[in-house]
Design an enzyme around this catalytic site. Structure first.
Site, PDB file in Angstrom:
ATOM      1  N   SER A 217     -70.682 -51.205 -34.998  1.00 50.08           N
ATOM      2  CA  SER A 217     -70.984 -51.897 -33.749  1.00 50.08           C
ATOM      3  C   SER A 217     -71.604 -53.269 -34.056  1.00 50.08           C
ATOM      4  O   SER A 217     -70.964 -54.087 -34.714  1.00 50.08           O
ATOM      5  CB  SER A 217     -71.892 -51.014 -32.890  1.00 50.08           C
ATOM      6  OG  SER A 217     -71.929 -51.463 -31.557  1.00 50.08           O
ATOM      7  N   ASP A 430     -62.159 -47.428 -27.197  1.00 50.55           N
ATOM      8  CA  ASP A 430     -63.612 -47.557 -27.195  1.00 50.55           C
ATOM      9  C   ASP A 430     -64.017 -48.598 -26.146  1.00 50.55           C
ATOM     10  O   ASP A 430     -63.620 -49.758 -26.240  1.00 50.55           O
ATOM     11  CB  ASP A 430     -64.073 -47.994 -28.592  1.00 50.55           C
ATOM     12  CG  ASP A 430     -65.554 -48.290 -28.694  1.00 50.55           C
ATOM     13  OD1 ASP A 430     -66.291 -48.059 -27.709  1.00 50.55           O
ATOM     14  OD2 ASP A 430     -65.984 -48.746 -29.766  1.00 50.55           O
ATOM     15  N   HIS A 459     -67.063 -44.398 -29.219  1.00 49.50           N
ATOM     16  CA  HIS A 459     -67.649 -45.483 -29.998  1.00 49.50           C
ATOM     17  C   HIS A 459     -68.162 -44.921 -31.320  1.00 49.50           C
ATOM     18  O   HIS A 459     -68.911 -43.955 -31.343  1.00 49.50           O
ATOM     19  CB  HIS A 459     -68.790 -46.096 -29.200  1.00 49.50           C
ATOM     20  CG  HIS A 459     -69.440 -47.276 -29.850  1.00 49.50           C
ATOM     21  ND1 HIS A 459     -68.745 -48.419 -30.178  1.00 49.50           N
ATOM     22  CD2 HIS A 459     -70.728 -47.504 -30.226  1.00 49.50           C
ATOM     23  CE1 HIS A 459     -69.579 -49.303 -30.709  1.00 49.50           C
ATOM     24  NE2 HIS A 459     -70.776 -48.766 -30.751  1.00 49.50           N
TER      25      HIS A 459
END
Length: 505
Positions: A217, A430, A459
Site C-alpha cells: 500500500s 482492490d 487489499h
C-alpha cells in the site's frame, strides 16, 4: 493545544536474474550519512514475539531531522529484526518491510508479516521492520484535536448544502492549524523523501550493499521514492497493492470512486446470501437497508456512534472481503434492535495509536506534494455526490492539505530509468489501491513486471491472500532473482462465502 511530540525527541520463466547478496558487506561511504552499527536489544512489550527458535530484537538509529542539513537536529528511528532461519549459504541479505499508511507502524511488522512469508524467503532474509519518522516509537506525531476529528459523534462527513460545505472546510482548516501549532518547522521533514533517506541509513547501519524491500500500500509509494533517490542501491523490491504516481489528493479521489463500485459489489453479495443476512433479495434492497442504518445513526447516534463513525466502519470493511460478513451482520443487528457493536472498531478511534496514525497520515501526505484549493475540495465532493448521493469520503485525507501551513516546493519523485527490475503485485478489484495505480507506476519502472490476482476484491496480496501463484512468483524473485519473462496473471478466489455468524464484540 498539543504539540507534535516530535519536538520533544529532537535531541515463473525468467528473462533476467537479479544479482544476489550472499553475505554482509561493508557499507560504501555515503556523504552526509554517519552510520554507526545498529545495536540490537530487547523490543518494547508491544512487539509480539515469534515462535522459538526465532527471536526479534530492536534498536534505535539516530538520523538527521533534515537530510538536506544533516548537521542540524536529529531524531531516532526504531528498528526491529528477525534473523534469517536458513544456512549462511541461503542468506540473501536484509528485507526491509513496510505495512502501509502513511502512518502505519512497522516495528511489529517484522514479526507479523514474516510469519506469513514463504519459508524460503524466511530462510533467506533477515526481516527488518521500522517505525517511519513521526510514527509510534520514532518521534510520534501528535496533532492534538485535529479540528475535531476525534469528536464523537462526529458531524456527518458528507456535507450537503452550502452551510454544511462551509463547516466542512472549517474543520479541514482547524485540522491543518492544529498540526501546525508549535511545529510548523518540522512539518516538511516528515515526508516520504526524508523517510527514504532513513531507509538508506538503516541499510548502511546494517552493513549491507543493497536494500531488498517489501512494501504494501503506502509502502509501495515509499519503495518507489527510495528507488528514485537511490536506484544504485535497490536490490530485490516487491511493491504490493500499489499506490499510483499521482498527487495524494488525486489518489484519494480515485479510491473514493473505487469504493463506490466496491460497495455495489457488496450489496449484490449480501443479496445473494439473503437467507443468511436478511437485508434484502436484491442489491437495491440491501442498499436501502444500508442507507436506513446510516440515516438512523445520523439522526440518533448510539453511544457516540453516528454517521461519521458508521462511514469509517464501512470504509474499513469494504477493502477486505473477509470483513464483509461482520459488516452485513452488523447492519442486520442495527436494523433489528439498534445494536452497533459489530460496526464498532476493535480499538477506540480516539486512542493514542489512532491519534498518531491520523496525524502522521496527514502530515506525510501534505509534505509529499501540492494540495488542492478549498474550492476544488467542495467541487469534488459535489462530483462524487452526483455519482452517488451517499459517497464514502473517509479516505480523502489529503483534503486537509488545502489549508496546510507548509507548501512543498516539489512533488515526491517516484521510480526512474536506472532502477533494476521491480516486481509489482495487485488485486484486480482492490478498491483501496485500484489496479490502475500499478499500471501507472510500472511506466516509471522500466523492466518491472506486474503480477495481478484476478477475480479478487481485497487489499494486500503477497503473503496475504494465500494464493500460491502469487506467492511462488514473488518468492522466486526475492530468493533466486527470477524476473518473470512477462506480466503474470493468477487465478483469484472470487467473492467469499459468508463466514460463520458473528456476535457482538
Amino acid at each position: 493545544m498539543q504539540r507534535l511530540s516530535l519536538l520533544c525527541a529532537l535531541v515463473a520463466s525468467a528473462t533476467a536474474l537479479l544479482p544476489a547478496d550472499t553475505g554482509t558487506a561493508s557499507a560504501p561511504h555515503d556523504p552526509g550519512v554517519h552510520a554507526r552499527p545498529l545495536r540490537f536489544t530487547a523490543c518494547p512489550e508491544s512487539v509480539p514475539r515469534p515462535p522459538a527458535p526465532d527471536r526479534v530484537d530492536c534498536g534505535r538509529l539516530r538520523v538527521p531531522l533534515d537530510w538536506d542539513h544533516p548537521e542540524g537536529a536529529h531524531l531516532h528511528i526504531a528498528v526491529s529484526r528477525v534473523r534469517a532461519s536458513g544456512t549462511p549459504a541461503e542468506r540473501r541479505g536484509v528485507l526491509l518491510v513496510n505495512p502501509g499508511g502513511p502512518g502505519g507502524s512497522g516495528l511489529s511488522y517484522a514479526v507479523t508479516k514474516r510469519a506469513k512469508l514463504p519459508e524460503r524467503v524466511r530462510r533467506a532474509y533477515d526481516v527488518i521492520g521500522f517505525d517511519p519518522r513521526g510514527v509510534s516509537h520514532s518521534a510520534p506525531a501528535d496533532c492534538g484535536a485535529m479540528g475535531g476529528l476525534f469528536d464523537t459523534p462526529g458531524p456527518d462527513p458528507v456535507p450537503v448544502g452550502r452551510a454544511a460545505e462551509s463547516a466542512h472546510l472549517d474543520r479541514l482548516r482547524g485540522l491543518a492549524d492544529d498540526c501546525a501549532a508549535g511545529a510548523e518547522d518540522t512539518l516538511p521533514r516528515l515526508s516520504t523523501e526524508q523517510t527514504a533517506h532513513d531507509m538508506d541509513a538503516i541499510r548502511a547501519a546494517l552493513g549491507e550493499r543493497r536494500t531488498h524491500y517489501l512494501g504494501v500500500s503506502y509502502g509501495s509509494w515509499l519503495g518507489a521514492a527510495y528507488a528514485a533517490r537511490f536506484p544504485h542501491r535497490v536490490g530485490r523490491m516487491v511493491l504490493d497493492s500499489v499506490v499510483g504516481p499521482e498527487d495524494w489528493y488525486d489518489f484519494d479521489l480515485r479510491q473514493a470512486r473505487a469504493l463506490l463500485r466496491q460497495r455495489e459489489v457488496f450489496f449484490g453479495w449480501a443479496a445473494r446470501h439473503a437467507d443468511r443476512f436478511r437485508l434484502g433479495d436484491d442489491a437495491a434492497a440491501v442498499r436501502t437497508a444500508y442507507l436506513r442504518v446510516r440515516a438512523e445513526l445520523a439522526a440518533h447516534p448510539v453511544d457516540g456512534f453516528g454517521a461519521a463513525e458508521y462511514d469509517r466502519a464501512v470504509y474499513r470493511s469494504l477493502g477486505r472481503t473477509e470483513r464483509w460478513t461482520t459488516l452485513a451482520d452488523g447492519l442486520r443487528a442495527s436494523l433489528r434492535d439498534g445494536d452497533t457493536r459489530l460496526l464498532r472498531p476493535a480499538t477506540a478511534f480516539d486512542g493514542a495509536e489512532s491519534r498518531n496514525y491520523e496525524a502522521a497520515n496527514r502530515i506525510v501526505k501534505c509534505a509529499d506534494g501540492p494540495g488542492p484549493a478549498p474550492r476544488r475540495v467542495v467541487a469534488d465532493i459535489r462530483r462524487l455526490r452526483r455519482l452517488d448521493p451517499h459517497p464514502v469520503l473517509t479516505g480523502i485525507e489529503a483534503s486537509a492539505c488545502a489549508y496546510w501551513h507548509h507548501r512543498p516546493a516539489r512533488r515526491t519523485a517516484l521510480g526512474g530509468p536506472g532502477v533494476p527490475p521491480v516486481l509489482l503485485v495487485a488485486s484486480a478489484h482492490d478498491p483501496v489501491t485500484p489496479v490502475a495505480g500499478a499500471h501507472g507506476l510500472r511506466r516509471r519502472l522500466p523492466g518491472a513486471r506486474l503480477v495481478t490476482l484476478e477475480q479478487d476484491y481485497s487489499h494486500g496480496v503477497f503473503a496475504s491472500r494465500g494464493n500460491a501463484c502469487v506467492d511462488d512468483t514473488a518468492a522466486a524473485y526475492l530468493v533466486d532473482g527470477t524476473v518473470p519473462a512477462r506480466d503474470v496473471r493468477c487465478a483469484g478466489p472470487g467473492l467469499p462465502d459468508p463466514s460463520p455468524a458473528t456476535t457482538g464484540r
